[in-house]
Design an enzyme around this catalytic site. Structure first.
Site, PDB file in Angstrom:
ATOM      1  N   CYS A  37      19.602 -24.006 -61.039  1.00  0.00           N
ATOM      2  CA  CYS A  37      19.418 -24.441 -62.432  1.00  0.00           C
ATOM      3  C   CYS A  37      20.098 -25.757 -62.775  1.00  0.00           C
ATOM      4  CB  CYS A  37      19.879 -23.344 -63.390  1.00  0.00           C
ATOM      5  SG  CYS A  37      21.677 -23.125 -63.443  1.00  0.00           S
TER       6      CYS A  37
ATOM      7  N   CYS B 208      22.466 -18.886 -64.416  1.00  0.00           N
ATOM      8  CA  CYS B 208      21.250 -18.258 -63.873  1.00  0.00           C
ATOM      9  C   CYS B 208      21.521 -17.098 -62.914  1.00  0.00           C
ATOM     10  CB  CYS B 208      20.374 -19.310 -63.186  1.00  0.00           C
ATOM     11  SG  CYS B 208      21.063 -19.967 -61.651  1.00  0.00           S
TER      12      CYS B 208
ATOM     13  N   CYS C 218      34.141 -20.305 -51.017  1.00  0.00           N
ATOM     14  CA  CYS C 218      33.300 -20.593 -49.860  1.00  0.00           C
ATOM     15  C   CYS C 218      31.850 -20.570 -50.343  1.00  0.00           C
ATOM     16  CB  CYS C 218      33.550 -19.543 -48.779  1.00  0.00           C
ATOM     17  SG  CYS C 218      32.715 -19.863 -47.226  1.00  0.00           S
TER      18      CYS C 218
END
Length: 176
Positions: free
Chosen positions: A87, A135, A157
């Site tokens: 997004c 999102c 990570c």
């Protein structure tokens, strides 16, 4: 010798040891479902497939993992902001990125309210999954207390394929 042993241990800790598809099917918990219902950026799988490449869809929407050392942003050093690959929401400042040696981009802190943390009990361990707060796309995991000299003692990570990058000196962000 010590650095090589540490890198090997980190690589083993980061290496995906599960069937990606089976993992994706089993991680759609009630927490993920609840976020999707209240999230303004909710799209159907068909809509996400139309927007994302197959590889992006597998990682971002099915909670997969890209192979270590293969991502575009693993060794990236530009100044700017890393955003969500789905997004575009800004997630991390480049000043929080560091080289952890594990094969994925590592950050020690996200922008305020940019990511949500979800307890992940898959693979016989407890980890913290991170998803985009807008999102709910999968970004990666947070690991704590690994001994990195960072202010937060955390390593976010993150899969490179889950990111975009907006260069501080450019007017447009790089393509996904």
């Amino acid at each position: 010798m010590f650095r090589t042993a540490r890198l090997l241990a980190l690589t083993r800790a980061c290496r995906p040891r599960y069937n990606i598809i089976a993992y994706a099917r089993n991680t759609h918990s009630s927490a993920h479902a609840a976020m999707s219902k209240t999230n303004p950026e909710t799209k159907t799988n068909a809509e996400w497939r139309a927007i994302l490449s197959p590889a992006q869809f597998r990682v971002l929407r099915e909670r997969g993992t890209e192979a270590p050392g293969t991502g575009k942003y693993n060794k990236h050093t530009g100044e700017g902001v890393y955003g969500c690959g789905a997004c575009g929401t800004p997630l991390y400042k480049s000043s929080t990125k560091f080289d952890s040696g594990c094969g994925w981009p590592a950050f020690f802190d996200a922008l305020p309210n940019a990511v949500r943390q979800i307890q992940d009990n898959s693979r016989g361990m407890t980890r913290t999954e991170i998803v985009c707060s807008k999102c709910s796309s999968h970004l990666g995991h947070i690991f704590r207390g690994e001994g990195y000299p960072t202010p937060t003692k955390e390593r976010h990570c993150v899969n490179s394929i889950s990111l975009t990058f907006a260069d501080k000196n450019a007017t447009k962000s790089e393509d996904k």
